[in-house]
Scaffold this active site. Structure first.
Site, PDB file in Angstrom:
ATOM      1  N   LYS A 193      15.709   7.666 -42.381  1.00 27.09           N
ATOM      2  CA  LYS A 193      16.928   8.426 -42.092  1.00 27.09           C
ATOM      3  C   LYS A 193      18.182   7.664 -42.570  1.00 27.09           C
ATOM      4  O   LYS A 193      18.071   6.591 -43.131  1.00 27.09           O
ATOM      5  CB  LYS A 193      17.001   8.707 -40.584  1.00 27.09           C
ATOM      6  CG  LYS A 193      15.787   9.487 -40.045  1.00 27.09           C
ATOM      7  CD  LYS A 193      15.657  10.837 -40.703  1.00 27.09           C
ATOM      8  CE  LYS A 193      14.731  11.819 -39.993  1.00 27.09           C
ATOM      9  NZ  LYS A 193      13.371  11.383 -39.738  1.00 27.09           N
TER      10      LYS A 193
HETATM   11  C1  LIG Z   1      13.411  17.553 -38.210  1.00 28.08           C
HETATM   12  C2  LIG Z   1      12.838  16.414 -37.422  1.00 28.08           C
HETATM   13  N1  LIG Z   1      12.826  16.497 -36.082  1.00 28.08           N
HETATM   14  C3  LIG Z   1      12.354  15.487 -35.333  1.00 28.08           C
HETATM   15  C4  LIG Z   1      11.853  14.329 -35.885  1.00 28.08           C
HETATM   16  C5  LIG Z   1      11.308  13.260 -35.009  1.00 28.08           C
HETATM   17  O1  LIG Z   1      12.032  12.072 -35.117  1.00 28.08           O
HETATM   18  P1  LIG Z   1      11.329  10.658 -34.830  1.00 28.08           P
HETATM   19  O2  LIG Z   1      10.455  10.337 -35.997  1.00 28.08           O
HETATM   20  O3  LIG Z   1      12.500   9.709 -34.713  1.00 28.08           O
HETATM   21  O4  LIG Z   1      10.583  10.779 -33.564  1.00 28.08           O
HETATM   22  C6  LIG Z   1      11.852  14.199 -37.271  1.00 28.08           C
HETATM   23  C7  LIG Z   1      11.317  12.967 -37.863  1.00 28.08           C
HETATM   24  O5  LIG Z   1      11.133  12.731 -38.985  1.00 28.08           O
HETATM   25  C8  LIG Z   1      12.352  15.257 -38.069  1.00 28.08           C
HETATM   26  O6  LIG Z   1      12.349  15.188 -39.401  1.00 28.08           O
END
Ligand SMILES: Cc1ncc(COP(=O)(O)O)c(C=O)c1O
Length: 403
Positions: free
Chosen positions: A202
Protein backbone atom coordinates in the site's frame (compact mmCIF):
# COMPACT_ATOMS: atom_id res chain seq x y z
CA UNK A 1 10.86 0.90 -31.69
CA UNK A 2 9.22 0.13 -35.05
CA UNK A 3 6.38 -2.35 -35.40
CA UNK A 4 8.61 -4.68 -37.45
CA UNK A 5 11.22 -4.77 -34.70
CA UNK A 6 8.55 -5.61 -32.12
CA UNK A 7 7.17 -8.35 -34.39
CA UNK A 8 10.60 -9.83 -34.85
CA UNK A 9 11.11 -10.11 -31.08
CA UNK A 10 10.72 -13.66 -29.80
CA UNK A 11 8.67 -13.83 -26.63
CA UNK A 12 10.53 -15.08 -23.55
CA UNK A 13 7.79 -17.69 -23.13
CA UNK A 14 8.83 -19.03 -26.58
CA UNK A 15 12.55 -19.06 -25.75
CA UNK A 16 13.49 -15.42 -26.53
CA UNK A 17 15.28 -13.02 -24.20
CA UNK A 18 13.05 -11.48 -21.53
CA UNK A 19 12.56 -7.70 -21.55
CA UNK A 20 14.16 -7.58 -18.08
CA UNK A 21 16.93 -9.65 -16.60
CA UNK A 22 15.41 -9.31 -13.10
CA UNK A 23 11.83 -9.74 -11.88
CA UNK A 24 9.82 -6.54 -11.30
CA UNK A 25 7.08 -7.14 -8.69
CA UNK A 26 3.62 -5.56 -9.07
CA UNK A 27 4.01 -3.72 -5.78
CA UNK A 28 6.50 -3.31 -2.97
CA UNK A 29 7.29 -1.24 0.11
CA UNK A 30 10.05 1.32 0.49
CA UNK A 31 11.66 1.68 3.90
CA UNK A 32 14.35 4.32 4.40
CA UNK A 33 16.88 5.13 7.13
CA UNK A 34 14.49 7.58 8.86
CA UNK A 35 11.88 4.78 9.13
CA UNK A 36 14.43 2.43 10.66
CA UNK A 37 15.59 5.06 13.16
CA UNK A 38 11.99 5.80 14.17
CA UNK A 39 11.35 2.11 14.91
CA UNK A 40 14.67 1.62 16.74
CA UNK A 41 13.90 4.58 18.98
CA UNK A 42 10.64 2.97 20.11
CA UNK A 43 12.31 -0.43 20.60
CA UNK A 44 14.61 1.30 23.09
CA UNK A 45 11.69 2.93 24.95
CA UNK A 46 9.30 1.59 27.58
CA UNK A 47 6.27 1.09 25.35
CA UNK A 48 6.22 -1.63 22.70
CA UNK A 49 2.45 -2.01 22.58
CA UNK A 50 0.01 0.91 23.06
CA UNK A 51 2.29 3.88 23.85
CA UNK A 52 2.64 7.50 22.75
CA UNK A 53 3.29 6.73 19.06
CA UNK A 54 -0.19 5.25 18.63
CA UNK A 55 -1.94 8.54 19.39
CA UNK A 56 0.68 10.51 17.46
CA UNK A 57 0.17 8.38 14.33
CA UNK A 58 -3.61 8.48 14.68
CA UNK A 59 -3.68 12.26 15.08
CA UNK A 60 -1.36 12.87 12.11
CA UNK A 61 -3.36 10.44 9.97
CA UNK A 62 -6.73 11.99 10.88
CA UNK A 63 -5.34 15.44 10.05
CA UNK A 64 -4.01 14.25 6.67
CA UNK A 65 -7.29 12.72 5.52
CA UNK A 66 -9.50 15.44 7.05
CA UNK A 67 -11.31 13.32 9.64
CA UNK A 68 -11.99 14.12 13.29
CA UNK A 69 -10.85 10.70 14.55
CA UNK A 70 -8.53 7.90 13.43
CA UNK A 71 -8.30 4.54 15.23
CA UNK A 72 -5.46 2.16 14.36
CA UNK A 73 -5.71 -1.64 14.01
CA UNK A 74 -3.44 -4.60 13.36
CA UNK A 75 -4.59 -4.90 9.73
CA UNK A 76 -7.08 -3.51 7.24
CA UNK A 77 -9.08 -6.68 7.82
CA UNK A 78 -9.27 -6.01 11.59
CA UNK A 79 -10.21 -2.40 10.81
CA UNK A 80 -13.06 -3.60 8.57
CA UNK A 81 -14.22 -6.00 11.29
CA UNK A 82 -14.25 -3.15 13.82
CA UNK A 83 -16.14 -0.83 11.46
CA UNK A 84 -18.73 -3.54 10.79
CA UNK A 85 -19.13 -3.96 14.57
CA UNK A 86 -19.35 -0.21 15.24
CA UNK A 87 -22.01 0.18 12.53
CA UNK A 88 -24.24 -2.10 14.59
CA UNK A 89 -24.36 -4.79 11.89
CA UNK A 90 -25.68 -8.02 13.41
CA UNK A 91 -27.25 -11.41 12.68
CA UNK A 92 -30.13 -11.06 10.22
CA UNK A 93 -28.84 -7.79 8.71
CA UNK A 94 -27.54 -7.27 5.18
CA UNK A 95 -24.66 -5.16 3.88
CA UNK A 96 -24.36 -4.32 0.18
CA UNK A 97 -20.88 -4.51 -1.32
CA UNK A 98 -18.97 -5.08 -4.56
CA UNK A 99 -17.73 -8.37 -5.99
CA UNK A 100 -14.59 -6.65 -7.41
CA UNK A 101 -12.57 -6.54 -4.21
CA UNK A 102 -10.38 -8.55 -1.89
CA UNK A 103 -12.43 -11.09 0.08
CA UNK A 104 -11.76 -9.24 3.37
CA UNK A 105 -14.29 -6.53 2.39
CA UNK A 106 -17.21 -8.97 2.33
CA UNK A 107 -15.80 -11.19 5.08
CA UNK A 108 -16.22 -8.47 7.71
CA UNK A 109 -19.97 -8.70 7.18
CA UNK A 110 -19.83 -12.45 7.85
CA UNK A 111 -17.76 -11.88 11.03
CA UNK A 112 -20.80 -10.03 12.41
CA UNK A 113 -23.13 -12.88 11.44
CA UNK A 114 -24.75 -10.68 8.79
CA UNK A 115 -25.14 -11.35 5.05
CA UNK A 116 -23.07 -9.69 2.32
CA UNK A 117 -25.26 -8.85 -0.68
CA UNK A 118 -23.31 -8.10 -3.84
CA UNK A 119 -24.22 -5.42 -6.38
CA UNK A 120 -22.59 -5.30 -9.81
CA UNK A 121 -20.03 -2.66 -10.76
CA UNK A 122 -20.01 0.22 -13.26
CA UNK A 123 -18.17 -0.75 -16.42
CA UNK A 124 -15.84 2.30 -16.50
CA UNK A 125 -14.34 2.36 -12.98
CA UNK A 126 -15.32 -1.15 -11.84
CA UNK A 127 -16.60 0.49 -8.65
CA UNK A 128 -19.98 -0.51 -7.22
CA UNK A 129 -22.84 0.88 -9.33
CA UNK A 130 -25.29 3.00 -7.26
CA UNK A 131 -28.23 1.86 -9.42
CA UNK A 132 -27.36 -1.73 -8.61
CA UNK A 133 -27.14 -0.84 -4.90
CA UNK A 134 -30.62 0.67 -5.05
CA UNK A 135 -31.98 -2.51 -6.63
CA UNK A 136 -30.56 -4.66 -3.79
CA UNK A 137 -31.99 -2.75 -0.83
CA UNK A 138 -34.30 -4.80 1.39
CA UNK A 139 -35.87 -4.20 4.82
CA UNK A 140 -32.76 -5.94 6.27
CA UNK A 141 -30.16 -3.67 4.66
CA UNK A 142 -28.15 -1.71 7.27
CA UNK A 143 -24.81 -0.95 5.63
CA UNK A 144 -23.33 -0.08 2.23
CA UNK A 145 -19.68 -1.02 1.81
CA UNK A 146 -18.21 0.53 -1.35
CA UNK A 147 -14.55 -0.03 -2.30
CA UNK A 148 -12.35 2.59 -3.97
CA UNK A 149 -11.05 0.04 -6.47
CA UNK A 150 -7.39 0.53 -7.48
CA UNK A 151 -7.47 3.87 -5.63
CA UNK A 152 -10.26 5.47 -7.72
CA UNK A 153 -12.97 6.77 -5.32
CA UNK A 154 -16.36 5.10 -5.53
CA UNK A 155 -19.38 7.12 -6.69
CA UNK A 156 -19.74 8.63 -3.23
CA UNK A 157 -22.38 11.36 -3.86
CA UNK A 158 -24.87 8.86 -5.26
CA UNK A 159 -24.04 6.32 -2.54
CA UNK A 160 -24.52 8.91 0.25
CA UNK A 161 -27.85 9.93 -1.29
CA UNK A 162 -29.11 6.32 -1.28
CA UNK A 163 -27.77 5.77 2.26
CA UNK A 164 -29.50 8.89 3.57
CA UNK A 165 -32.79 7.94 1.94
CA UNK A 166 -32.77 4.45 3.49
CA UNK A 167 -30.99 5.22 6.79
CA UNK A 168 -27.90 3.13 5.97
CA UNK A 169 -24.38 3.38 7.39
CA UNK A 170 -21.64 3.84 4.75
CA UNK A 171 -18.35 2.06 5.47
CA UNK A 172 -15.93 3.00 2.69
CA UNK A 173 -13.18 0.46 2.05
CA UNK A 174 -10.37 2.83 1.06
CA UNK A 175 -7.60 0.26 1.51
CA UNK A 176 -6.45 1.25 -2.01
CA UNK A 177 -7.15 4.94 -1.72
CA UNK A 178 -5.00 6.71 0.86
CA UNK A 179 -4.46 10.21 -0.58
CA UNK A 180 -7.18 9.93 -3.22
CA UNK A 181 -9.61 12.84 -3.64
CA UNK A 182 -13.28 12.95 -4.48
CA UNK A 183 -14.80 16.27 -5.59
CA UNK A 184 -11.62 17.97 -4.36
CA UNK A 185 -11.83 16.49 -0.86
CA UNK A 186 -9.55 13.87 0.65
CA UNK A 187 -10.86 10.34 1.03
CA UNK A 188 -11.24 9.56 4.74
CA UNK A 189 -13.50 12.32 6.03
CA UNK A 190 -16.65 11.78 3.98
CA UNK A 191 -18.19 8.36 4.72
CA UNK A 192 -19.52 7.38 8.19
CA UNK A 193 -16.35 5.29 8.55
CA UNK A 194 -13.44 4.88 6.14
CA UNK A 195 -11.04 1.95 6.30
CA UNK A 196 -7.35 1.91 5.28
CA UNK A 197 -4.65 -0.79 5.09
CA UNK A 198 -0.91 -0.51 5.72
CA UNK A 199 0.09 -3.79 4.09
CA UNK A 200 3.52 -3.42 2.43
CA UNK A 201 2.12 -2.98 -1.11
CA UNK A 202 0.00 0.00 0.00
CA UNK A 203 0.96 3.71 -0.07
CA UNK A 204 2.44 3.58 3.42
CA UNK A 205 3.20 0.52 5.52
CA UNK A 206 3.43 -0.55 9.16
CA UNK A 207 4.26 -4.18 8.21
CA UNK A 208 0.67 -5.19 8.82
CA UNK A 209 -1.77 -2.52 9.96
CA UNK A 210 -4.96 -0.62 9.31
CA UNK A 211 -6.97 2.45 10.32
CA UNK A 212 -10.59 3.55 10.54
CA UNK A 213 -11.35 7.25 10.25
CA UNK A 214 -14.64 8.86 11.25
CA UNK A 215 -16.14 12.20 12.24
CA UNK A 216 -18.49 10.57 14.75
CA UNK A 217 -17.14 10.39 18.35
CA UNK A 218 -19.48 7.48 19.17
CA UNK A 219 -18.08 5.36 16.35
CA UNK A 220 -14.54 6.33 17.42
CA UNK A 221 -15.22 5.20 21.00
CA UNK A 222 -16.75 1.89 19.89
CA UNK A 223 -13.79 1.27 17.55
CA UNK A 224 -11.26 1.96 20.35
CA UNK A 225 -12.98 -0.43 22.73
CA UNK A 226 -13.48 -3.12 20.09
CA UNK A 227 -9.73 -3.28 19.39
CA UNK A 228 -9.07 -3.70 23.13
CA UNK A 229 -11.34 -6.64 24.17
CA UNK A 230 -14.36 -4.36 24.62
CA UNK A 231 -12.63 -2.80 27.64
CA UNK A 232 -13.28 0.80 28.61
CA UNK A 233 -9.65 1.97 29.13
CA UNK A 234 -6.16 0.90 28.06
CA UNK A 235 -3.20 -0.10 30.28
CA UNK A 236 -1.43 3.21 29.74
CA UNK A 237 -4.49 5.24 30.76
CA UNK A 238 -4.86 3.09 33.91
CA UNK A 239 -1.19 3.48 34.78
CA UNK A 240 -1.28 7.26 34.46
CA UNK A 241 -4.54 7.44 36.44
CA UNK A 242 -2.94 5.23 39.14
CA UNK A 243 -5.80 2.74 39.17
CA UNK A 244 -6.43 -0.94 38.38
CA UNK A 245 -10.16 -1.05 37.74
CA UNK A 246 -11.48 -1.72 34.22
CA UNK A 247 -14.69 -3.00 32.72
CA UNK A 248 -15.23 -5.26 29.75
CA UNK A 249 -18.45 -3.93 28.25
CA UNK A 250 -18.81 -6.06 25.14
CA UNK A 251 -16.98 -8.84 23.34
CA UNK A 252 -14.00 -7.30 21.58
CA UNK A 253 -10.62 -8.46 20.29
CA UNK A 254 -6.95 -7.67 20.65
CA UNK A 255 -6.43 -5.68 17.44
CA UNK A 256 -3.93 -3.17 18.90
CA UNK A 257 -1.23 -1.92 16.53
CA UNK A 258 2.11 -1.86 18.44
CA UNK A 259 3.92 1.41 19.19
CA UNK A 260 6.90 0.58 16.95
CA UNK A 261 4.53 -0.13 14.01
CA UNK A 262 2.88 3.27 14.61
CA UNK A 263 6.35 4.90 14.67
CA UNK A 264 6.98 3.33 11.25
CA UNK A 265 3.58 4.52 9.99
CA UNK A 266 4.22 8.06 11.24
CA UNK A 267 7.60 8.16 9.53
CA UNK A 268 6.13 6.73 6.29
CA UNK A 269 3.24 9.23 6.38
CA UNK A 270 5.80 12.03 5.98
CA UNK A 271 6.58 10.67 2.51
CA UNK A 272 2.98 10.13 1.42
CA UNK A 273 2.82 13.21 -0.83
CA UNK A 274 5.95 12.12 -2.68
CA UNK A 275 4.59 8.55 -3.02
CA UNK A 276 1.31 9.82 -4.43
CA UNK A 277 3.02 12.20 -6.86
CA UNK A 278 5.25 9.41 -8.18
CA UNK A 279 2.33 6.99 -8.57
CA UNK A 280 0.37 9.65 -10.47
CA UNK A 281 3.37 10.29 -12.70
CA UNK A 282 3.70 6.56 -13.50
CA UNK A 283 -0.05 6.25 -14.17
CA UNK A 284 0.17 9.30 -16.46
CA UNK A 285 2.96 7.73 -18.51
CA UNK A 286 1.20 4.35 -18.72
CA UNK A 287 -2.10 5.90 -19.80
CA UNK A 288 -0.42 8.13 -22.40
CA UNK A 289 0.99 5.01 -24.10
CA UNK A 290 -1.80 2.48 -23.52
CA UNK A 291 -4.59 4.71 -24.78
CA UNK A 292 -2.96 4.47 -28.24
CA UNK A 293 -2.13 0.74 -28.09
CA UNK A 294 -4.42 -1.84 -29.74
CA UNK A 295 -5.57 -4.67 -27.50
CA UNK A 296 -5.44 -2.78 -24.21
CA UNK A 297 -7.93 -0.55 -22.38
CA UNK A 298 -6.31 1.64 -19.69
CA UNK A 299 -8.19 2.37 -16.42
CA UNK A 300 -10.64 5.25 -16.75
CA UNK A 301 -10.76 8.26 -14.43
CA UNK A 302 -13.97 10.18 -13.77
CA UNK A 303 -13.89 13.99 -13.68
CA UNK A 304 -14.68 14.21 -9.96
CA UNK A 305 -11.88 11.80 -8.96
CA UNK A 306 -8.17 12.13 -8.32
CA UNK A 307 -7.11 8.50 -7.81
CA UNK A 308 -4.31 7.35 -5.51
CA UNK A 309 -3.23 4.57 -7.93
CA UNK A 310 -2.66 1.67 -5.58
CA UNK A 311 -3.07 -0.54 -8.68
CA UNK A 312 -2.89 0.08 -12.41
CA UNK A 313 -5.35 -2.49 -13.82
CA UNK A 314 -5.56 -2.66 -17.61
CA UNK A 315 -8.31 -4.56 -19.40
CA UNK A 316 -7.47 -6.61 -22.48
CA UNK A 317 -9.51 -5.96 -25.61
CA UNK A 318 -9.85 -9.68 -26.28
CA UNK A 319 -11.56 -9.18 -29.68
CA UNK A 320 -8.27 -7.75 -30.97
CA UNK A 321 -6.12 -10.58 -29.57
CA UNK A 322 -5.53 -14.23 -30.44
CA UNK A 323 -4.73 -15.14 -26.81
CA UNK A 324 -6.77 -15.05 -23.62
CA UNK A 325 -5.86 -13.32 -20.35
CA UNK A 326 -4.13 -16.40 -18.90
CA UNK A 327 -1.79 -16.66 -21.92
CA UNK A 328 -0.99 -12.92 -21.91
CA UNK A 329 -0.42 -13.09 -18.15
CA UNK A 330 2.05 -15.99 -18.52
CA UNK A 331 3.84 -14.28 -21.42
CA UNK A 332 4.29 -11.07 -19.35
CA UNK A 333 5.54 -13.02 -16.33
CA UNK A 334 8.09 -14.73 -18.62
CA UNK A 335 9.31 -11.26 -19.62
CA UNK A 336 9.99 -10.77 -15.87
CA UNK A 337 7.11 -8.35 -15.42
CA UNK A 338 5.31 -9.17 -12.16
CA UNK A 339 1.74 -8.79 -13.34
CA UNK A 340 -1.15 -9.82 -11.11
CA UNK A 341 -4.95 -10.07 -11.26
CA UNK A 342 -7.25 -7.99 -9.04
CA UNK A 343 -9.70 -9.53 -8.40
CA UNK A 344 -11.32 -12.93 -8.69
CA UNK A 345 -14.91 -11.72 -7.99
CA UNK A 346 -15.62 -12.55 -4.36
CA UNK A 347 -18.86 -14.47 -5.03
CA UNK A 348 -16.92 -16.94 -7.20
CA UNK A 349 -14.66 -18.14 -4.37
CA UNK A 350 -15.58 -21.68 -3.22
CA UNK A 351 -16.52 -20.46 0.27
CA UNK A 352 -19.06 -17.97 -1.10
CA UNK A 353 -20.34 -20.38 -3.75
CA UNK A 354 -21.00 -23.02 -1.10
CA UNK A 355 -22.50 -20.64 1.44
CA UNK A 356 -24.78 -18.71 -0.94
CA UNK A 357 -25.11 -20.96 -4.00
CA UNK A 358 -23.48 -18.61 -6.51
CA UNK A 359 -22.82 -20.34 -9.83
CA UNK A 360 -21.36 -17.50 -11.90
CA UNK A 361 -23.38 -15.27 -14.21
CA UNK A 362 -24.94 -13.25 -11.35
CA UNK A 363 -22.78 -10.13 -11.87
CA UNK A 364 -22.06 -9.92 -15.61
CA UNK A 365 -20.03 -6.70 -15.63
CA UNK A 366 -17.72 -7.82 -12.82
CA UNK A 367 -17.34 -11.28 -14.31
CA UNK A 368 -16.60 -9.96 -17.80
CA UNK A 369 -14.00 -7.54 -16.38
CA UNK A 370 -12.38 -10.39 -14.48
CA UNK A 371 -11.72 -12.23 -17.77
CA UNK A 372 -9.76 -9.21 -19.05
CA UNK A 373 -8.01 -7.68 -16.03
CA UNK A 374 -4.26 -7.57 -15.54
CA UNK A 375 -2.60 -5.36 -12.91
CA UNK A 376 0.69 -3.91 -14.10
CA UNK A 377 3.51 -3.07 -11.67
CA UNK A 378 2.69 0.11 -9.74
CA UNK A 379 4.71 1.30 -6.74
CA UNK A 380 6.29 4.62 -5.88
CA UNK A 381 9.93 3.45 -5.95
CA UNK A 382 9.71 2.26 -9.58
CA UNK A 383 12.34 4.06 -11.63
CA UNK A 384 11.72 5.39 -15.14
CA UNK A 385 13.47 2.37 -16.69
CA UNK A 386 11.13 0.02 -14.76
CA UNK A 387 8.14 1.87 -16.21
CA UNK A 388 9.54 1.71 -19.75
CA UNK A 389 10.29 -2.01 -19.31
CA UNK A 390 6.63 -2.64 -18.45
CA UNK A 391 5.48 -0.67 -21.49
CA UNK A 392 7.97 -2.47 -23.75
CA UNK A 393 6.87 -5.89 -22.45
CA UNK A 394 3.16 -5.12 -22.96
CA UNK A 395 3.91 -3.85 -26.49
CA UNK A 396 5.98 -6.93 -27.30
CA UNK A 397 3.45 -9.44 -25.96
CA UNK A 398 0.37 -7.77 -27.46
CA UNK A 399 2.10 -7.44 -30.85
CA UNK A 400 2.83 -11.16 -30.79
CA UNK A 401 -0.84 -11.96 -30.09
CA UNK A 402 -2.42 -9.27 -32.31
CA UNK A 403 -5.32 -10.45 -34.46
C1 LIG B 1 -9.84 -3.64 -0.86
C2 LIG B 1 -9.16 -4.28 0.31
N1 LIG B 1 -9.84 -4.38 1.47
C3 LIG B 1 -9.26 -4.92 2.55
C4 LIG B 1 -7.97 -5.40 2.55
C5 LIG B 1 -7.40 -6.02 3.77
O1 LIG B 1 -6.30 -5.31 4.25
P1 LIG B 1 -5.15 -6.05 5.09
O2 LIG B 1 -4.33 -6.84 4.14
O3 LIG B 1 -4.38 -4.90 5.70
O4 LIG B 1 -5.81 -6.88 6.12
C6 LIG B 1 -7.23 -5.31 1.37
C7 LIG B 1 -5.86 -5.82 1.36
O5 LIG B 1 -5.14 -5.93 0.45
C8 LIG B 1 -7.83 -4.74 0.22
O6 LIG B 1 -7.17 -4.65 -0.94
Amino acid sequence: MSVTTIHSQILAIHGGDPVRATYLPYGRQSVDEADIQAVVEVLRSDWLTTGPKVAEFEEAFAARVGAAHAVSFTSGTAALHAAAFASGLKVGDEAITTPITFAATANCVLYQGATPVFADVASDTLNIDPEQIASKISPRTRVVLPVDYAGHPADLSSIFEIAQKHGLVVIEDACHALGAEYEGKSIGGQADMTVFSFHPVKHITTGEGGMVTTNDPNYAEALRRFRNHGISSDARQRQSAGQWHYEMQFLGFNYRLPDFACALGLSQLRRLEWNLARRREIAGRYTQVFREMAGVIPPMVRDEANPAWHLYPIRLDLAKLTANRAEIFRALRSENIGVNVHYIPVHLHPYYRELFGYQGGEFPIAEDAYQRLISLPMFHSMCDQDVEDVIHAVEKVLAAFAR
